[in-house]
Write a protein that holds these residues in place. Structure first.
Motif, PDB file in Angstrom:
ATOM      1  N   GLY A 121       0.846  -1.253   0.135  1.00  0.00           N
ATOM      2  CA  GLY A 121       0.112   0.029   0.038  1.00  0.00           C
ATOM      3  C   GLY A 121       0.827   1.357   0.025  1.00  0.00           C
ATOM      4  O   GLY A 121       0.934   1.993   0.952  1.00  0.00           O
ATOM      5  N   THR A 122       1.468   1.624  -1.252  1.00  0.00           N
ATOM      6  CA  THR A 122       2.086   2.801  -1.230  1.00  0.00           C
ATOM      7  C   THR A 122       0.954   3.825  -1.728  1.00  0.00           C
ATOM      8  O   THR A 122      -0.018   3.477  -2.404  1.00  0.00           O
ATOM      9  N   PRO A 123       1.406   5.327  -1.815  1.00  0.00           N
ATOM     10  CA  PRO A 123       0.257   6.228  -2.050  1.00  0.00           C
ATOM     11  C   PRO A 123       0.108   6.053  -3.596  1.00  0.00           C
ATOM     12  O   PRO A 123      -1.084   6.244  -3.766  1.00  0.00           O
ATOM     13  N   VAL A 124       1.198   5.621  -4.532  1.00  0.00           N
ATOM     14  CA  VAL A 124       0.581   5.531  -5.810  1.00  0.00           C
ATOM     15  C   VAL A 124      -0.165   4.480  -6.079  1.00  0.00           C
ATOM     16  O   VAL A 124      -1.315   4.337  -6.781  1.00  0.00           O
ATOM     17  N   LEU A 125       0.211   3.177  -5.276  1.00  0.00           N
ATOM     18  CA  LEU A 125      -0.764   2.009  -5.344  1.00  0.00           C
ATOM     19  C   LEU A 125      -2.152   2.352  -4.907  1.00  0.00           C
ATOM     20  O   LEU A 125      -3.228   1.908  -5.840  1.00  0.00           O
ATOM     21  N   ASN A 126      -2.241   2.914  -3.743  1.00  0.00           N
ATOM     22  CA  ASN A 126      -3.517   3.185  -3.113  1.00  0.00           C
ATOM     23  C   ASN A 126      -4.444   4.192  -4.119  1.00  0.00           C
ATOM     24  O   ASN A 126      -5.489   4.077  -4.351  1.00  0.00           O
ATOM     25  N   THR A 127      -3.876   4.830  -4.675  1.00  0.00           N
ATOM     26  CA  THR A 127      -4.269   6.039  -5.516  1.00  0.00           C
ATOM     27  C   THR A 127      -4.912   5.335  -6.857  1.00  0.00           C
ATOM     28  O   THR A 127      -5.974   5.568  -7.210  1.00  0.00           O
ATOM     29  N   ALA A 128      -3.970   4.410  -7.272  1.00  0.00           N
ATOM     30  CA  ALA A 128      -4.458   3.628  -8.512  1.00  0.00           C
ATOM     31  C   ALA A 128      -5.548   2.696  -8.427  1.00  0.00           C
ATOM     32  O   ALA A 128      -6.618   2.665  -8.993  1.00  0.00           O
ATOM     33  N   ILE A 129      -5.682   2.276  -7.042  1.00  0.00           N
ATOM     34  CA  ILE A 129      -7.042   1.446  -6.578  1.00  0.00           C
ATOM     35  C   ILE A 129      -8.219   2.086  -6.478  1.00  0.00           C
ATOM     36  O   ILE A 129      -9.233   1.825  -7.125  1.00  0.00           O
ATOM     37  N   LEU A 130      -7.977   3.338  -5.773  1.00  0.00           N
ATOM     38  CA  LEU A 130      -9.374   4.189  -5.658  1.00  0.00           C
ATOM     39  C   LEU A 130      -9.740   4.626  -7.113  1.00  0.00           C
ATOM     40  O   LEU A 130     -10.837   4.896  -7.303  1.00  0.00           O
ATOM     41  N   ALA A 131      -8.783   4.901  -8.187  1.00  0.00           N
ATOM     42  CA  ALA A 131      -9.274   5.280  -9.389  1.00  0.00           C
ATOM     43  C   ALA A 131      -9.744   4.178 -10.205  1.00  0.00           C
ATOM     44  O   ALA A 131     -10.729   4.266 -10.953  1.00  0.00           O
ATOM     45  N   LEU A 132      -9.371   3.252  -9.964  1.00  0.00           N
ATOM     46  CA  LEU A 132      -9.856   2.058 -10.865  1.00  0.00           C
ATOM     47  C   LEU A 132     -11.387   1.528 -10.256  1.00  0.00           C
ATOM     48  O   LEU A 132     -12.198   1.394 -10.841  1.00  0.00           O
ATOM     49  N   GLY A 133     -11.590   1.802  -8.868  1.00  0.00           N
ATOM     50  CA  GLY A 133     -12.893   1.709  -8.316  1.00  0.00           C
ATOM     51  C   GLY A 133     -13.727   2.733  -8.567  1.00  0.00           C
ATOM     52  O   GLY A 133     -15.087   2.397  -8.892  1.00  0.00           O
ATOM     53  N   ALA A 134     -13.224   3.852  -8.958  1.00  0.00           N
ATOM     54  CA  ALA A 134     -14.377   4.706  -9.280  1.00  0.00           C
ATOM     55  C   ALA A 134     -14.769   4.674 -10.925  1.00  0.00           C
ATOM     56  O   ALA A 134     -15.844   4.738 -11.152  1.00  0.00           O
ATOM     57  N   VAL A 135     -13.744   3.977 -11.585  1.00  0.00           N
ATOM     58  CA  VAL A 135     -14.259   3.728 -13.007  1.00  0.00           C
ATOM     59  C   VAL A 135     -15.188   2.396 -12.808  1.00  0.00           C
ATOM     60  O   VAL A 135     -16.325   2.186 -13.592  1.00  0.00           O
ATOM     61  N   LEU A 136     -14.973   1.263 -12.259  1.00  0.00           N
ATOM     62  CA  LEU A 136     -15.618   0.128 -12.071  1.00  0.00           C
ATOM     63  C   LEU A 136     -17.137   0.583 -11.469  1.00  0.00           C
ATOM     64  O   LEU A 136     -18.012  -0.210 -11.713  1.00  0.00           O
ATOM     65  N   ALA A 137     -17.313   1.435 -10.612  1.00  0.00           N
ATOM     66  CA  ALA A 137     -18.394   1.763  -9.819  1.00  0.00           C
ATOM     67  C   ALA A 137     -19.543   1.904 -10.628  1.00  0.00           C
ATOM     68  O   ALA A 137     -20.627   1.765 -10.391  1.00  0.00           O
ATOM     69  N   SER A 138     -19.145   2.768 -11.864  1.00  0.00           N
ATOM     70  CA  SER A 138     -20.320   3.045 -12.712  1.00  0.00           C
ATOM     71  C   SER A 138     -20.968   1.997 -13.709  1.00  0.00           C
ATOM     72  O   SER A 138     -21.855   2.074 -14.448  1.00  0.00           O
ATOM     73  N   PHE A 139     -20.086   0.664 -13.646  1.00  0.00           N
ATOM     74  CA  PHE A 139     -20.533  -0.309 -14.470  1.00  0.00           C
ATOM     75  C   PHE A 139     -20.797  -1.608 -13.731  1.00  0.00           C
ATOM     76  O   PHE A 139     -21.382  -2.586 -14.180  1.00  0.00           O
ATOM     77  N   MET A 140     -20.341  -1.843 -12.464  1.00  0.00           N
ATOM     78  CA  MET A 140     -20.830  -2.762 -11.715  1.00  0.00           C
ATOM     79  C   MET A 140     -21.634  -2.153 -10.181  1.00  0.00           C
ATOM     80  O   MET A 140     -21.709  -3.083  -9.370  1.00  0.00           O
ATOM     81  N   GLY A 141     -21.879  -1.085 -10.163  1.00  0.00           N
ATOM     82  CA  GLY A 141     -22.572  -0.485  -9.073  1.00  0.00           C
ATOM     83  C   GLY A 141     -21.271  -0.180  -7.959  1.00  0.00           C
ATOM     84  O   GLY A 141     -20.463  -0.651  -7.718  1.00  0.00           O
ATOM     85  N   THR A 142     -21.782   1.018  -7.169  1.00  0.00           N
ATOM     86  CA  THR A 142     -20.808   1.306  -6.021  1.00  0.00           C
ATOM     87  C   THR A 142     -20.736   0.245  -5.216  1.00  0.00           C
ATOM     88  O   THR A 142     -19.679   0.017  -4.327  1.00  0.00           O
ATOM     89  N   THR A 143     -21.554  -0.646  -4.937  1.00  0.00           N
ATOM     90  CA  THR A 143     -21.826  -1.749  -3.773  1.00  0.00           C
ATOM     91  C   THR A 143     -20.780  -2.638  -4.610  1.00  0.00           C
ATOM     92  O   THR A 143     -19.850  -3.330  -3.775  1.00  0.00           O
ATOM     93  N   GLY A 144     -20.851  -3.106  -5.897  1.00  0.00           N
ATOM     94  CA  GLY A 144     -20.029  -4.145  -6.227  1.00  0.00           C
ATOM     95  C   GLY A 144     -18.422  -3.922  -6.267  1.00  0.00           C
ATOM     96  O   GLY A 144     -17.819  -4.525  -5.960  1.00  0.00           O
ATOM     97  N   ALA A 145     -18.530  -2.594  -6.648  1.00  0.00           N
ATOM     98  CA  ALA A 145     -16.781  -2.075  -6.900  1.00  0.00           C
ATOM     99  C   ALA A 145     -16.267  -2.089  -5.285  1.00  0.00           C
ATOM    100  O   ALA A 145     -15.180  -2.295  -4.945  1.00  0.00           O
ATOM    101  N   SER A 146     -17.152  -1.585  -4.374  1.00  0.00           N
ATOM    102  CA  SER A 146     -16.739  -1.583  -3.064  1.00  0.00           C
ATOM    103  C   SER A 146     -16.283  -2.957  -2.565  1.00  0.00           C
ATOM    104  O   SER A 146     -15.324  -3.168  -1.770  1.00  0.00           O
TER     105      SER A 146
END
Length: 469
Positions: A121-146
């Motif tokens: 969990g470096t700042p770069v990796l953590n930020t990348a995971i949050l960015a990936l989750g933001a993209v996934l949330a619109s296509f699998m729902g905020t619950t699914g991505a979370s």
């Protein structure tokens, strides 16, 4: 207790024929004190984990039931069993069951996917995971991505002592803002889709606001995480020899996740005249097929996912049970609040409805954004969206064209400001419960709101000046 419950159920079933013609609750005739059980439940969720943590942890289901009965019993006594039954059945069949079934399906399927690998969990990796989750949330729902990403994110940061900010920003970005671009992302947008808003409309019209909010939050998070990591004495890197390549276990659940998305889409696009009327609540065939299909998908996932995957994921029912119980109380006690809002200018909340209209009769875009958002922070954001959708005229053709700025304000307020409190959106509570289950000491209800007030509200003010004035 069991016999009392059985007697209550039997009595309700016997009374169904006589109640079938009962009138719906009239919000214009309700006094403000009808909102006390809802306010009491919210205060219990906010204060009891802080003041009486042991009692809340062991008895939150009973406390929630008590507040629900504090609404239902007076409703029966003052408006009759018919009105109570109509309101109860509508909340159960039209709102709570579809909500909790979809949530359970996403929770089970996402919980059956284990992301293995030595993530650090470096700042770069953590930020990348949050960015990936933001993209996934619109296509699998905020619950699914979370549910898919919160466990590996916590595991990746297990070596750090300061991780609360990571989970808080995860709720801001993945559990809320990321679900703003399609009807699959968040329930309010799905309701708009069912009302006739084009599937691609939100993507085409809300992407500037979503890009601004998500981009600003990611930038703030990266700076904050760098600062937190620099001062964290526990940031020792795992031994290189123990590193494991990235991979997935429980891959079948990706197909089941696709089935969940397909069932939700089907229920919105499939038109059928077949419907069942249950005490005035219409249960359509598409919705029924969706819910039965989602239950089937969840059962398939539980049966086919290897036990080791669930063990590695530390999969358990505690977070889902907490959300199901709390939102059962919320969906019941919110009935009079929503009824009063639906009454418009004639109801107790008429001032709220009038506030979104300019003296010349045109919509006040900024007030639509803030009123929808403020109520979505503490009420269920899906019916709140519908209230203001209908206040703005309720005609999807007009709202997508001439009144497009108004619909943007309503949609953005409902989705973005669901992050303002733990109860603004269901994934917020689920992420909190999972994080606490993994040993993260999450902020209290008001502690979390200090985070959201300090970080989100200034961004919403900036958005207001750019897009809604």
């Amino acid at each position: 207790m069991k016999y009392a419950r059985a007697a209550l159920v039997a009595g309700c079933m016997a009374a169904l024929p006589a109640l079938a013609q009962a009138a719906e609750l009239d919000g214009a005739s309700l006094a403000l004190w009808w909102a006390v059980p809802f306010a009491g439940l919210l205060l219990s969720i906010a204060l009891m984990p802080l003041l009486l943590p042991s009692i809340w942890h062991h008895h939150f289901g009973k406390i929630t039931t008590a507040w629900a009965l504090a609404f239902l019993v007076p409703l029966v006594l003052m408006h009759g069993a018919g009105a109570a039954a109509v309101s109860f059945v509508h909340a159960l069949l039209a709102e709570y069951l579809p909500f909790v079934i979809l949530l359970t399906a996403l929770y089970v399927v996402a919980g059956g996917i284990y992301i293995r690998g030595s993530l650090t969990g470096t700042p770069v990796l953590n930020t990348a995971i949050l960015a990936l989750g933001a993209v996934l949330a619109s296509f699998m729902g905020t619950t699914g991505a979370s549910m898919l990403l919160i466990r590996p994110l916590i595991r990746a940061n297990a070596h750090r002592s300061k991780v609360v900010h990571i989970v808080v920003f995860f709720i801001f970005i993945v559990s809320n803002a990321g679900g703003s671009l399609t009807p699959l992302g968040d329930p309010p947008l799905f309701l708009g889709f069912l009302k006739g808003v084009d599937f691609s409309w939100t993507l085409l019209h809300i992407w500037p606001q979503a890009l601004f909010l998500i981009g600003a939050l990611l930038a703030l998070f990266f700076v904050l995480d760098c600062w937190m990591a620099r001062g964290d004495v526990a940031v020792a890197q795992p031994a290189q020899a123990a590193r494991e390549p990235l991979g997935f276990d429980g891959k079948l659940n990706f197909a089941l996740l696709g089935a969940v998305v397909g069932l939700v889409l089907l229920s919105g696009m499939w038109k059928s005249a077949v419907a069942f009327d249950i005490l005035g609540t219409e249960v359509g065939l598409p919705g029924l097929v969706r819910d039965i299909g989602l239950i089937g998908v969840a059962l398939l996932s539980l049966a086919l996912t290897p036990k080791q995957v669930h063990a590695d994921n530390q999969f358990g029912w505690g977070p889902m049970q907490e959300v199901a119980k709390l939102f059962a109380g919320i969906f019941l006690t919110i009935i009079p609040v929503i009824a009063m809002l639906k009454a418009g200018v004639d109801g107790p909340f008429g001032a709220v409805v009038r506030a979104v209209t300019n003296p010349d009769g045109t919509p006040n875009i900024a007030m639509y954004f803030w009123a929808t958002g403020a109520l979505s922070s503490f009420l269920d954001n899906a019916p709140t969206y519908l209230v203001f959708f209908n206040t703005a005229g309720g005609d999807p053709a007009a709202l997508m064209t001439a009144l497009a700025p108004t619909l943007v304000a309503i949609s953005a307020g409902a989705v973005f400001m669901g992050a303002n409190s733990y109860i603004g959106n269901a994934p917020n509570l689920m992420v909190k419960a999972i994080a606490e289950d993994r040993g993260v000491r999450m902020p209290s209800f008001f502690g979390y709101m200090l985070w959201s007030t300090a970080i989100l509200i200034p961004l919403f003010v900036v958005m207001t000046y750019i897009w809604f004035l």
